[in-house]
Design an enzyme around this catalytic site. Sequence first.
Site, PDB file in Angstrom:
ATOM      1  N   HIS A 202       1.005  -1.272  -0.113  1.00 51.51           N
ATOM      2  CA  HIS A 202       0.227  -0.205  -0.173  1.00 51.51           C
ATOM      3  C   HIS A 202       0.858   0.723   0.058  1.00 51.51           C
ATOM      4  O   HIS A 202       2.242   1.157   0.776  1.00 51.51           O
ATOM      5  CB  HIS A 202      -0.972   0.143   1.671  1.00 51.51           C
ATOM      6  CG  HIS A 202      -1.743   1.263   1.887  1.00 51.51           C
ATOM      7  ND1 HIS A 202      -1.839   2.650   1.645  1.00 51.51           N
ATOM      8  CD2 HIS A 202      -3.090   1.080   1.009  1.00 51.51           C
ATOM      9  CE1 HIS A 202      -3.062   2.584   1.924  1.00 51.51           C
ATOM     10  NE2 HIS A 202      -3.502   2.951   1.391  1.00 51.51           N
TER      11      HIS A 202
ATOM     12  N   CYS B 295      -4.362   2.598  -3.967  1.00 47.54           N
ATOM     13  CA  CYS B 295      -3.431   2.952  -3.036  1.00 47.54           C
ATOM     14  C   CYS B 295      -2.198   2.209  -3.143  1.00 47.54           C
ATOM     15  O   CYS B 295      -1.473   1.542  -2.687  1.00 47.54           O
ATOM     16  CB  CYS B 295      -3.924   3.271  -1.533  1.00 47.54           C
ATOM     17  SG  CYS B 295      -4.970   4.483  -1.644  1.00 47.54           S
TER      18      CYS B 295
ATOM     19  N   LYS C 125     -10.167  -0.151  10.307  1.00 49.69           N
ATOM     20  CA  LYS C 125     -10.310  -1.839   9.736  1.00 49.69           C
ATOM     21  C   LYS C 125     -10.909  -3.126  11.304  1.00 49.69           C
ATOM     22  O   LYS C 125     -11.048  -4.367  10.300  1.00 49.69           O
ATOM     23  CB  LYS C 125      -8.973  -2.399   9.380  1.00 49.69           C
ATOM     24  CG  LYS C 125      -8.402  -0.953   7.980  1.00 49.69           C
ATOM     25  CD  LYS C 125      -8.270  -1.191   6.841  1.00 49.69           C
ATOM     26  CE  LYS C 125      -7.011  -0.352   6.531  1.00 49.69           C
ATOM     27  NZ  LYS C 125      -8.035   0.126   5.580  1.00 49.69           N
TER      28      LYS C 125
ATOM     29  N   GLN D  38      -4.718  -5.147   7.313  1.00 51.04           N
ATOM     30  CA  GLN D  38      -5.521  -6.173   6.108  1.00 51.04           C
ATOM     31  C   GLN D  38      -5.303  -7.724   7.011  1.00 51.04           C
ATOM     32  O   GLN D  38      -6.113  -8.212   7.072  1.00 51.04           O
ATOM     33  CB  GLN D  38      -4.939  -6.521   5.011  1.00 51.04           C
ATOM     34  CG  GLN D  38      -5.400  -4.923   4.147  1.00 51.04           C
ATOM     35  CD  GLN D  38      -6.916  -4.061   4.553  1.00 51.04           C
ATOM     36  OE1 GLN D  38      -7.612  -5.649   4.648  1.00 51.04           O
ATOM     37  NE2 GLN D  38      -7.047  -3.062   4.141  1.00 51.04           N
TER      38      GLN D  38
ATOM     39  N   ASP E 224       3.279  -4.472   7.675  1.00 49.08           N
ATOM     40  CA  ASP E 224       2.271  -3.336   8.087  1.00 49.08           C
ATOM     41  C   ASP E 224       0.917  -4.268   8.090  1.00 49.08           C
ATOM     42  O   ASP E 224       0.581  -4.945   7.362  1.00 49.08           O
ATOM     43  CB  ASP E 224       1.559  -3.055   6.089  1.00 49.08           C
ATOM     44  CG  ASP E 224       0.912  -2.156   6.026  1.00 49.08           C
ATOM     45  OD1 ASP E 224      -0.632  -2.438   6.917  1.00 49.08           O
ATOM     46  OD2 ASP E 224       0.472  -1.367   5.035  1.00 49.08           O
TER      47      ASP E 224
HETATM   48  N1  PLP Z   1      -1.628  -0.859   4.639  1.00 48.69           N
HETATM   49  C1  PLP Z   1      -3.028  -1.464   3.904  1.00 48.69           C
HETATM   50  C2  PLP Z   1      -3.022  -2.307   3.182  1.00 48.69           C
HETATM   51  C3  PLP Z   1      -4.107  -0.557   4.132  1.00 48.69           C
HETATM   52  O1  PLP Z   1      -5.081  -1.590   3.166  1.00 48.69           O
HETATM   53  C4  PLP Z   1      -4.535   0.171   4.783  1.00 48.69           C
HETATM   54  C5  PLP Z   1      -5.695   1.088   4.539  1.00 48.69           C
HETATM   55  O2  PLP Z   1      -6.217   1.304   3.211  1.00 48.69           O
HETATM   56  C6  PLP Z   1      -3.423   1.162   5.241  1.00 48.69           C
HETATM   57  C7  PLP Z   1      -1.935   1.029   5.196  1.00 48.69           C
HETATM   58  C8  PLP Z   1      -3.514   2.237   6.066  1.00 48.69           C
HETATM   59  O3  PLP Z   1      -3.890   2.720   6.353  1.00 48.69           O
HETATM   60  P1  PLP Z   1      -4.624   4.323   7.619  1.00 48.69           P
HETATM   61  O4  PLP Z   1      -5.238   4.787   5.892  1.00 48.69           O
HETATM   62  O5  PLP Z   1      -5.470   4.119   8.354  1.00 48.69           O
HETATM   63  O6  PLP Z   1      -3.091   5.181   8.354  1.00 48.69           O
END
Ligand code: PLP
Length: 408
Positions: free
Chosen positions: A125, A366, A228, A205, A202
Amino acid sequence: MAAADIDWTRVRADFPILEREVHGKPLIYFDSANTGQKPACVIEATAEFYRRHNANVSRAVHALGNEATEAYEGARATLARHFHIRADELVLCSGTTFAMNLVAYSWALPRLQPGDAILVSRMEHHANIVPWQLIAQRTGAVLKVAELRPDGSLDLDALRAAMTPEVRILGLAHVSNVLGTINPVAAICKEAARRGIVSVIDGSQAAPHMPVDIAAIGCDFYAATGHKMGGPTGTGLLWARREHLAAMPPFLGGGEMIKEVRFEGSVFNDPPHRFEAGTPNIAGAVGLGAASDYLDAIGLANIAAREQELLAHATEELLKIDGLRIFGTAPEKAAVISFAIDGTHSHDLATLLDLEGVAVRSGQHCAHPLLQWLGVGTTCRASLAYYNTHAEIEAFIAALRKVRGLLG
Ligand code: PLP
């Protein structure tokens, strides 16, 4: 209790929003990878904080101030138990984006130099790419990419080969938000540690969908996004090894993160508070603590089993649709299904599905570098959670067939 013994209809009833209609149709919410829906207990915990305990933390000696501080620190302790980590190694923050930037600016920026490399995978992401690019620009380090196999799983041989001596950091998703691929993070982090590479996982998910024992993973940093996991928006956490936190300078300066301030210089607070400048999202943290208790009451192993069942059903039905391609077919996969249908645009599909009450995401999720590799501009993404039902999958498939017909 096993997944088969759980009354999932009763679980679903915990989510008030799922009773809604959209465009006159019952809401089918298949966008949980974007943000998860909130059970009533989370909504209530947040409201109760504001109703009865609202005050600022760590500042007041009055009763409400103490209650607010206890609630906030209690949420940290709850989350620490949930993730099998120490509370004083857990930084509460606004989510994975903040967490990654904290690691990038506070850990990496002072350490990296020309000749160093940061390794990330193709499936990351943007939150696990862009902060590293910014640090690379400022330090002269370079960004390296570990590529994928055609099924969307990590090419582990290529990853090992990419772990060359100049690599200082490995940034890796536990679970891909586009492909659903579940990465074998424990084995990878072990390999990284053997080579002196600091691993940053990260977990955005993963945390909502499977048991996550951060201590067992053996990484250096682990980030998760609270919203999430059924928690309020603007919540999340970063776990880091004590020795890293102790050696990291503050990222943001202000109140709460100091012990003493003089114009000549300031003495910073100990971790984790050193990294929580300003008034935190207290009610959000309380809600996130309630969300993790809620997940634990059902059991994340049960949630994972339930979601695997839903994933298998949805995948089987989707593949019956002519011209439909699924991106991401790794053997270890979470309930995220990105797809495209020949001759249709994903935005058109998602817009027409919305009129049928079905919420799916369309776009690049993203993850531009991944979409470039997939060779598609955009995809539709149906992401499921334990509160979804088999009947919703049937209705989604019927709606998809209908809108596909409308698009010709
Ligand atoms: N990393 C992953 C794999 C994600 O799916 C997301 C959110 O869509 C994020 C990071 C970013 O999360 P946040 O926008 O809540 O900081």
